[in-house]
Motif scaffolding. Structure first.
Motif, PDB file in Angstrom:
ATOM      1  N   ALA A  47       8.944  14.335   6.014  1.00  0.00           N
ATOM      2  CA  ALA A  47       8.648  15.600   6.692  1.00  0.00           C
ATOM      3  C   ALA A  47       8.846  15.501   8.204  1.00  0.00           C
ATOM      4  CB  ALA A  47       7.223  16.037   6.377  1.00  0.00           C
ATOM      5  N   TYR A  48       8.892  14.289   8.743  1.00  0.00           N
ATOM      6  CA  TYR A  48       9.156  14.093  10.167  1.00  0.00           C
ATOM      7  C   TYR A  48      10.665  14.065  10.416  1.00  0.00           C
ATOM      8  CZ  TYR A  48       4.320  12.331  10.674  1.00  0.00           C
ATOM      9  OH  TYR A  48       2.948  12.192  10.690  1.00  0.00           O
ATOM     10  N   GLY A  49      11.104  14.500  11.582  1.00  0.00           N
ATOM     11  CA  GLY A  49      12.428  14.163  12.047  1.00  0.00           C
ATOM     12  C   GLY A  49      12.468  12.689  12.398  1.00  0.00           C
ATOM     13  N   GLU A  50      13.658  12.091  12.405  1.00  0.00           N
ATOM     14  CA  GLU A  50      13.730  10.652  12.643  1.00  0.00           C
ATOM     15  C   GLU A  50      13.208  10.265  14.019  1.00  0.00           C
ATOM     16  OE1 GLU A  50      17.145   7.311  13.168  1.00  0.00           O
ATOM     17  OE2 GLU A  50      17.144   8.351  11.224  1.00  0.00           O
ATOM     18  N   GLU A  51      13.624  10.980  15.065  1.00  0.00           N
ATOM     19  CA  GLU A  51      13.155  10.645  16.407  1.00  0.00           C
ATOM     20  C   GLU A  51      11.644  10.789  16.507  1.00  0.00           C
ATOM     21  OE1 GLU A  51      15.196  12.747  19.457  1.00  0.00           O
ATOM     22  OE2 GLU A  51      17.166  11.939  18.930  1.00  0.00           O
ATOM     23  N   GLU A  52      11.117  11.837  15.885  1.00  0.00           N
ATOM     24  CA  GLU A  52       9.668  12.073  15.897  1.00  0.00           C
ATOM     25  C   GLU A  52       8.933  10.954  15.179  1.00  0.00           C
ATOM     26  OE1 GLU A  52       6.586  15.623  14.471  1.00  0.00           O
ATOM     27  OE2 GLU A  52       8.597  15.463  13.596  1.00  0.00           O
ATOM     28  N   PHE A  53       9.478  10.504  14.064  1.00  0.00           N
ATOM     29  CA  PHE A  53       8.837   9.431  13.295  1.00  0.00           C
ATOM     30  C   PHE A  53       8.858   8.127  14.079  1.00  0.00           C
ATOM     31  CE2 PHE A  53       8.910   5.933  10.231  1.00  0.00           C
ATOM     32  CZ  PHE A  53       7.762   6.204   9.512  1.00  0.00           C
ATOM     33  N   VAL A  54      10.017   7.780  14.631  1.00  0.00           N
ATOM     34  CA  VAL A  54      10.151   6.516  15.349  1.00  0.00           C
ATOM     35  C   VAL A  54       9.296   6.510  16.612  1.00  0.00           C
ATOM     36  CG1 VAL A  54      11.785   5.071  16.631  1.00  0.00           C
ATOM     37  CG2 VAL A  54      12.422   6.010  14.407  1.00  0.00           C
ATOM     38  N   ALA A  55       9.179   7.678  17.257  1.00  0.00           N
ATOM     39  CA  ALA A  55       8.426   7.764  18.508  1.00  0.00           C
ATOM     40  C   ALA A  55       6.920   7.661  18.308  1.00  0.00           C
ATOM     41  CB  ALA A  55       8.755   9.072  19.227  1.00  0.00           C
ATOM     42  N   GLY A  56       6.417   8.005  17.133  1.00  0.00           N
ATOM     43  CA  GLY A  56       4.966   7.937  16.947  1.00  0.00           C
ATOM     44  C   GLY A  56       4.465   8.405  15.606  1.00  0.00           C
ATOM     45  N   GLY A  57       5.301   9.118  14.883  1.00  0.00           N
ATOM     46  CA  GLY A  57       4.867   9.590  13.565  1.00  0.00           C
ATOM     47  C   GLY A  57       4.497   8.459  12.620  1.00  0.00           C
ATOM     48  N   TRP A  58       5.144   7.304  12.804  1.00  0.00           N
ATOM     49  CA  TRP A  58       4.843   6.163  11.948  1.00  0.00           C
ATOM     50  C   TRP A  58       3.384   5.735  12.063  1.00  0.00           C
ATOM     51  CZ3 TRP A  58       3.193   1.580  14.143  1.00  0.00           C
ATOM     52  CH2 TRP A  58       3.374   1.444  15.522  1.00  0.00           C
ATOM     53  N   ARG A  59       2.773   5.950  13.238  1.00  0.00           N
ATOM     54  CA  ARG A  59       1.355   5.591  13.392  1.00  0.00           C
ATOM     55  C   ARG A  59       0.488   6.475  12.506  1.00  0.00           C
ATOM     56  NH1 ARG A  59       3.149   5.491  18.790  1.00  0.00           N
ATOM     57  NH2 ARG A  59       3.176   3.391  19.728  1.00  0.00           N
ATOM     58  N   GLU A  60       0.773   7.761  12.460  1.00  0.00           N
ATOM     59  CA  GLU A  60       0.019   8.675  11.605  1.00  0.00           C
ATOM     60  C   GLU A  60       0.204   8.309  10.138  1.00  0.00           C
ATOM     61  OE1 GLU A  60       1.566  12.493  12.609  1.00  0.00           O
ATOM     62  OE2 GLU A  60       0.876  12.409  14.702  1.00  0.00           O
ATOM     63  N   VAL A  61       1.424   7.974   9.763  1.00  0.00           N
ATOM     64  CA  VAL A  61       1.691   7.551   8.386  1.00  0.00           C
ATOM     65  C   VAL A  61       0.929   6.273   8.068  1.00  0.00           C
ATOM     66  CG1 VAL A  61       3.483   6.645   6.857  1.00  0.00           C
ATOM     67  CG2 VAL A  61       3.926   8.695   8.215  1.00  0.00           C
ATOM     68  N   GLY A  62       0.870   5.354   9.021  1.00  0.00           N
ATOM     69  CA  GLY A  62       0.156   4.106   8.796  1.00  0.00           C
ATOM     70  C   GLY A  62      -1.318   4.312   8.531  1.00  0.00           C
ATOM     71  N   VAL A  63      -1.924   5.259   9.220  1.00  0.00           N
ATOM     72  CA  VAL A  63      -3.344   5.562   8.996  1.00  0.00           C
ATOM     73  C   VAL A  63      -3.551   6.098   7.583  1.00  0.00           C
ATOM     74  CG1 VAL A  63      -5.249   7.062   9.682  1.00  0.00           C
ATOM     75  CG2 VAL A  63      -3.855   5.925  11.431  1.00  0.00           C
ATOM     76  N   ARG A  64      -2.665   6.994   7.151  1.00  0.00           N
ATOM     77  CA  ARG A  64      -2.795   7.579   5.818  1.00  0.00           C
ATOM     78  C   ARG A  64      -2.458   6.587   4.719  1.00  0.00           C
ATOM     79  NH1 ARG A  64      -0.183  11.994   8.434  1.00  0.00           N
ATOM     80  NH2 ARG A  64       1.820  11.471   7.459  1.00  0.00           N
ATOM     81  N   ALA A  65      -1.623   5.593   5.040  1.00  0.00           N
ATOM     82  CA  ALA A  65      -1.143   4.670   4.012  1.00  0.00           C
ATOM     83  C   ALA A  65      -2.257   3.809   3.439  1.00  0.00           C
ATOM     84  CB  ALA A  65      -0.048   3.777   4.591  1.00  0.00           C
ATOM     85  N   GLY A  66      -3.239   3.458   4.251  1.00  0.00           N
ATOM     86  CA  GLY A  66      -4.290   2.562   3.793  1.00  0.00           C
ATOM     87  C   GLY A  66      -3.911   1.107   4.021  1.00  0.00           C
ATOM     88  N   GLU A  67      -4.896   0.231   3.910  1.00  0.00           N
ATOM     89  CA  GLU A  67      -4.715  -1.170   4.288  1.00  0.00           C
ATOM     90  C   GLU A  67      -3.666  -1.883   3.443  1.00  0.00           C
ATOM     91  OE1 GLU A  67      -7.416  -5.247   4.805  1.00  0.00           O
ATOM     92  OE2 GLU A  67      -8.361  -3.341   4.278  1.00  0.00           O
ATOM     93  N   LEU A  68      -3.654  -1.639   2.120  1.00  0.00           N
ATOM     94  CA  LEU A  68      -2.732  -2.365   1.241  1.00  0.00           C
ATOM     95  C   LEU A  68      -1.285  -2.028   1.565  1.00  0.00           C
ATOM     96  CD1 LEU A  68      -1.997  -4.117  -1.201  1.00  0.00           C
ATOM     97  CD2 LEU A  68      -2.324  -2.091  -2.633  1.00  0.00           C
ATOM     98  N   TRP A  69      -0.964  -0.747   1.563  1.00  0.00           N
ATOM     99  CA  TRP A  69       0.424  -0.365   1.789  1.00  0.00           C
ATOM    100  C   TRP A  69       0.857  -0.696   3.213  1.00  0.00           C
ATOM    101  CZ3 TRP A  69       2.791   5.247   1.520  1.00  0.00           C
ATOM    102  CH2 TRP A  69       4.171   5.142   1.359  1.00  0.00           C
ATOM    103  N   TRP A  70      -0.052  -0.466   4.189  1.00  0.00           N
ATOM    104  CA  TRP A  70       0.312  -0.741   5.577  1.00  0.00           C
ATOM    105  C   TRP A  70       0.604  -2.219   5.793  1.00  0.00           C
ATOM    106  CZ3 TRP A  70       2.558   1.320   9.347  1.00  0.00           C
ATOM    107  CH2 TRP A  70       2.477   0.780  10.638  1.00  0.00           C
ATOM    108  N   SER A  71      -0.007  -3.097   5.022  1.00  0.00           N
ATOM    109  CA  SER A  71       0.203  -4.530   5.207  1.00  0.00           C
ATOM    110  C   SER A  71       1.671  -4.914   5.032  1.00  0.00           C
ATOM    111  CB  SER A  71      -0.671  -5.331   4.238  1.00  0.00           C
ATOM    112  OG  SER A  71      -0.233  -5.185   2.904  1.00  0.00           O
ATOM    113  N   THR A  72       2.413  -4.158   4.216  1.00  0.00           N
ATOM    114  CA  THR A  72       3.847  -4.431   4.059  1.00  0.00           C
ATOM    115  C   THR A  72       4.701  -3.361   4.736  1.00  0.00           C
ATOM    116  OG1 THR A  72       3.889  -3.275   1.917  1.00  0.00           O
ATOM    117  CG2 THR A  72       3.515  -5.653   1.897  1.00  0.00           C
ATOM    118  N   MET A  73       4.206  -2.131   4.823  1.00  0.00           N
ATOM    119  CA  MET A  73       4.971  -1.078   5.484  1.00  0.00           C
ATOM    120  C   MET A  73       5.258  -1.433   6.936  1.00  0.00           C
ATOM    121  SD  MET A  73       4.023   2.923   6.172  1.00  0.00           S
ATOM    122  CE  MET A  73       3.755   3.370   4.478  1.00  0.00           C
TER     123      MET A  73
END
Length: 254
Positions: free
Chosen positions: A143-169
């Protein structure tokens, strides 16, 4: 740890290899994951041990290189995986693949049939999806544009991902993660489900029993795809219920 160059630029896919007899078994992880973390316990389970086993990290993920020039389409992932398997002198492999890795495995079997003798798909994506900001998984990332994701959207995704998935994501390249999600949600033409229906190798689809009847199971069954519910698990079947996963996978590969 083994590796092979899989692009013209020399980008390398890496895998952990366990020695054993042929046919080789190839384990493929899902989006933002890594095969050694997700499959080692079950690959050495007494019901599955003894075969040469390659726990492969797709390009952009885990131990593999993270080129920013790679498109990360499902077809691109499949062709890169095919190059790695050929470098490893693998043919007619039994492929066990989870989530997005299952989608890649279907495309691999369709484009490189000599490399795949059996498929075990573990709650794999078979159909296109709709991106949705805030959703878990590939839909939320796409749902993010690539520039938006790379610039900071990945942090929001990491919070939602949870500890298990984030450990490899967190190990995945940000462009790789976003582009892989976008193309997974977009799917292929024909769709992964249509490709799967048209394959002739033995195919098994494992899904969490708690999800209820799998959509389209009758058509899959009619095409020779065994659809098998696994109890006491969620999407990460091999982590949630290793015994149940090992039994179901061993039966599929018998």
């Amino acid at each position: 740890m083994h590796s092979a160059a899989v692009t013209t630029e020399g980008d390398r896919i890496r895998w952990v290899e366990l020695p054993g007899r042929d046919p080789a078994r190839v384990y493929v992880h899902g989006l933002g994951a890594t095969s050694p973390a997700y499959f080692t316990e079950t690959a050495v389970h007494p019901l599955l041990a003894g075969h040469r086993s390659l726990l492969v990290d797709l390009l952009g993920h885990g131990h593999s290189d993270r080129p920013t020039t790679f498109a990360y389409t499902l077809e691109g992932h499949a062709d890169a995986l095919a190059a790695a398997l050929r470098a490893a002198r693998v043919t007619a492999a039994e492929v066990v693949a989870h989530s997005m890795g299952g989608s890649v495995a279907v495309v691999l079997a369709a484009r490189h049939p000599e490399l795949v003798s059996r498929l075990v798909l573990v709650d794999a994506n078979l159909d296109p999806l709709t991106p949705e900001l805030g959703a878990l998984g590939s839909r939320g990332i796409a749902a993010y544009g690539e520039e938006e994701f790379v610039a900071g959207g990945w942090r929001e995704v990491g919070v939602r991902a949870g500890e298990l998935w984030w450990s490899t994501m967190r190990l995945a390249g940000r462009e790789a993660l976003h582009r892989s999600a976008v193309h997974l949600v977009r799917g292929t033409t024909p769709t992964m489900r249509e490709m799967l229906l048209g394959l002739t190798v033995p195919r098994t689809f494992l899904y969490p029993e708690a999800d209820g009847p799998f959509p389209g199971a009758e058509a899959l069954d009619a095409a020779g795809v065994r659809v098998v519910p696994v109890p006491d698990c969620g999407h990460n079947i091999m982590l949630d219920n290793p015994e149940g996963f090992a039994r179901a996978t061993a039966e599929a590969l018998a």
